[in-house]
Design an enzyme around this catalytic site. Structure first.
Site, mmCIF file in Angstrom:
data_model
loop_
_atom_site.group_PDB
_atom_site.id
_atom_site.type_symbol
_atom_site.label_atom_id
_atom_site.label_comp_id
_atom_site.label_asym_id
_atom_site.label_seq_id
_atom_site.Cartn_x
_atom_site.Cartn_y
_atom_site.Cartn_z
ATOM 1 N N ASP A 88 -29.752 29.784 -22.007
ATOM 2 C CA ASP A 88 -30.267 29.101 -23.240
ATOM 3 C C ASP A 88 -30.469 27.624 -22.876
ATOM 4 O OD1 ASP A 88 -30.446 28.702 -26.222
ATOM 5 O OD2 ASP A 88 -28.406 27.537 -25.804
ATOM 6 N N LEU A 89 -31.142 26.911 -23.663
ATOM 7 C CA LEU A 89 -31.463 25.409 -23.508
ATOM 8 C C LEU A 89 -30.478 24.607 -24.155
ATOM 9 C CD1 LEU A 89 -33.262 23.231 -22.283
ATOM 10 C CD2 LEU A 89 -34.759 23.487 -24.315
ATOM 11 N N ASP A 90 -30.578 24.405 -25.724
ATOM 12 C CA ASP A 90 -29.937 23.560 -26.486
ATOM 13 C C ASP A 90 -28.343 23.885 -26.456
ATOM 14 O OD1 ASP A 90 -31.994 22.132 -27.696
ATOM 15 O OD2 ASP A 90 -32.640 24.103 -28.621
ATOM 16 N N THR A 132 -28.764 18.945 -26.934
ATOM 17 C CA THR A 132 -29.487 18.368 -27.883
ATOM 18 C C THR A 132 -28.832 19.142 -29.121
ATOM 19 O OG1 THR A 132 -30.559 20.528 -27.140
ATOM 20 C CG2 THR A 132 -31.615 18.317 -26.683
ATOM 21 N N LYS A 190 -26.747 27.613 -34.825
ATOM 22 C CA LYS A 190 -27.074 27.456 -33.079
ATOM 23 C C LYS A 190 -27.463 28.596 -32.617
ATOM 24 C CE LYS A 190 -23.500 24.201 -32.098
ATOM 25 N NZ LYS A 190 -22.015 23.926 -31.297
ATOM 26 N N GLY A 191 -28.752 28.496 -32.193
ATOM 27 C CA GLY A 191 -29.432 29.510 -31.534
ATOM 28 C C GLY A 191 -30.571 30.386 -32.373
ATOM 29 N N ARG A 240 -35.985 27.749 -36.415
ATOM 30 C CA ARG A 240 -35.998 26.557 -37.242
ATOM 31 C C ARG A 240 -35.954 27.056 -38.862
ATOM 32 N NH1 ARG A 240 -41.033 23.071 -36.116
ATOM 33 N NH2 ARG A 240 -40.043 23.233 -34.147
ATOM 34 N N SER A 293 -35.030 30.344 -24.783
ATOM 35 C CA SER A 293 -34.786 29.167 -25.850
ATOM 36 C C SER A 293 -35.313 29.787 -27.015
ATOM 37 C CB SER A 293 -34.831 27.977 -25.401
ATOM 38 O OG SER A 293 -34.847 27.246 -26.499
ATOM 39 N N SER A 352 -36.311 27.423 -29.122
ATOM 40 C CA SER A 352 -36.844 26.117 -29.466
ATOM 41 C C SER A 352 -38.227 26.125 -29.279
ATOM 42 C CB SER A 352 -36.021 25.081 -28.886
ATOM 43 O OG SER A 352 -36.778 23.891 -29.350
ATOM 44 N N ASN A 393 -39.477 23.157 -29.400
ATOM 45 C CA ASN A 393 -39.694 21.894 -28.494
ATOM 46 C C ASN A 393 -39.037 22.053 -27.145
ATOM 47 O OD1 ASN A 393 -40.285 19.998 -30.698
ATOM 48 N ND2 ASN A 393 -38.488 20.820 -31.761
ATOM 49 N N LYS A 402 -33.266 35.202 -32.157
ATOM 50 C CA LYS A 402 -31.660 35.568 -31.563
ATOM 51 C C LYS A 402 -31.061 35.860 -33.150
ATOM 52 C CE LYS A 402 -31.637 32.707 -27.880
ATOM 53 N NZ LYS A 402 -31.375 31.541 -27.142
ATOM 54 N N GLU A 428 -24.776 31.443 -22.535
ATOM 55 C CA GLU A 428 -25.118 30.775 -24.136
ATOM 56 C C GLU A 428 -24.106 30.172 -24.697
ATOM 57 O OE1 GLU A 428 -26.672 31.000 -26.851
ATOM 58 O OE2 GLU A 428 -28.769 31.821 -26.522
ATOM 59 N N ASP A 429 -24.485 29.124 -25.621
ATOM 60 C CA ASP A 429 -23.413 28.460 -26.339
ATOM 61 C C ASP A 429 -23.440 28.906 -27.799
ATOM 62 O OD1 ASP A 429 -25.863 27.583 -27.191
ATOM 63 O OD2 ASP A 429 -24.709 25.601 -27.648
HETATM 64 C C1 BG6 Z 1 -32.265 26.688 -30.592
HETATM 65 C C2 BG6 Z 1 -31.209 25.872 -31.533
HETATM 66 O O1 BG6 Z 1 -32.019 26.448 -29.339
HETATM 67 O O2 BG6 Z 1 -33.608 26.310 -31.049
HETATM 68 C C3 BG6 Z 1 -31.302 25.884 -32.877
HETATM 69 O O3 BG6 Z 1 -29.534 26.205 -31.060
HETATM 70 C C4 BG6 Z 1 -32.881 25.380 -33.208
HETATM 71 O O4 BG6 Z 1 -30.462 24.867 -33.434
HETATM 72 C C5 BG6 Z 1 -33.779 26.292 -32.567
HETATM 73 O O5 BG6 Z 1 -32.929 25.709 -34.524
HETATM 74 C C6 BG6 Z 1 -35.171 26.065 -32.622
HETATM 75 O O6 BG6 Z 1 -35.568 24.943 -32.526
HETATM 76 P P1 BG6 Z 1 -36.698 24.063 -32.725
HETATM 77 O O7 BG6 Z 1 -36.710 22.995 -31.727
HETATM 78 O O8 BG6 Z 1 -37.815 24.989 -32.298
HETATM 79 O O9 BG6 Z 1 -36.540 23.501 -34.061
HETATM 80 MG MG MG Z 2 -27.896 26.999 -27.660
#
Ligand code: BG6
Ligand code: MG
Length: 225
Positions: free
Chosen positions: A9-11, A17, A45-46, A49, A114, A116, A118, A145, A169-170
């Protein structure tokens, strides 16, 4: 069963982050007059958005239109992007680069899994992209997830059976996603929160290839070679 790949996992696992996500959501929640603390944030978390926004809105009393919700998510993301645009390799969590390098030296494939969207910007700012053989993220999957889609996608990009992948994973939702994908999951963070994980470590600096090997051998995995 052999283990052949590690999916991260990234964040909150590779980069610090999770605090930026919290700060940006907190700012939105404050503006909307919704009570929101680190405790409620754990549920986000995980989670994707839009699903995160829905969870925050559950703590409020008002209903919003889809257009309003999209605008809220965009506001939060703009603040979040402001934070991550300033990231440098110093924001990489301790132990992550060393572990990734040593796994690859031993012939274990590495991937990111991930939620995300981003992810590309974070990888660019931190210079981490060369340490991954594959990247599955919120831009390439549609189910959040605990659905296993992102981890299964990473396994397929690596051309590895899901059962031969180990996930780091966190987040509770991430541990569930790993198990739903049929993968062994190492929780990174608090034992209380990640109690469903197969093993929990405080941070990636607590693990190296040898330690991972012994955890997996104890769990019945064979040596990778
Ligand atoms: C996950 C984070 O990695 O990405 C979540 O743990 C976040 O908190 C999700 O909402 C989506 O991220 P993003 O950057 O696409 O808004
Ligand atoms: Mg995470």
């Amino acid at each position: 069963m052999r283990f052949e790949a590690c999916i991260f996992d990234l964040d909150g696992v590779i980069v610090d982050t999770a605090r930026f996500h919290f700060m940006a959501w907190k700012r939105l929640a404050d503006e909307l007059g919704i009570p929101f603390t680190e405790h409620e944030n754990e549920r986000l978390k995980g989670v994707s958005r839009m699903a995160s926004l829905e969870i925050i809105l559950e703590y409020g009393t008002r209903k919003y239109t889809e257009a309003e919700k999209l605008a809220f998510a965009e506001r939060k993301n703009n603040w979040y992007v402001e934070f991550i645009s300033k990231m440098t390799p110093a924001d990489i969590l301790p132990g992550a680069p060393d572990l990734l390098k040593s796994l690859r030296e031993k012939g274990i494939k590495t991937a990111l899994g991930s939620a995300s969207k981003n992810t590309p910007l974070i990888l660019e700012k931190t210079g981490l992209l060369p340490l991954f053989d594959a990247v599955a993220d919120g831009n390439s999957v549609s189910k959040a997830k605990p659905d296993p889609e992102v981890f299964l996608r990473a396994a397929s990009m690596l051309r590895t059976d899901p059962g031969k992948c180990i996930v780091f994973e966190d987040a509770e939702a991430g541990v569930k996603a790993a198990h739903n994908a049929g993968m062994f999951c190492i929780g990174v963070g608090s034992k209380t929160i990640l109690n469903e994980a197969d093993e929990v470590i405080g941070s990636l600096s607590e693990i190296n290839f040898e330690k991972l090997k012994s955890i997996l051998e104890e769990a019945g995995y064979e040596k990778p070679f």
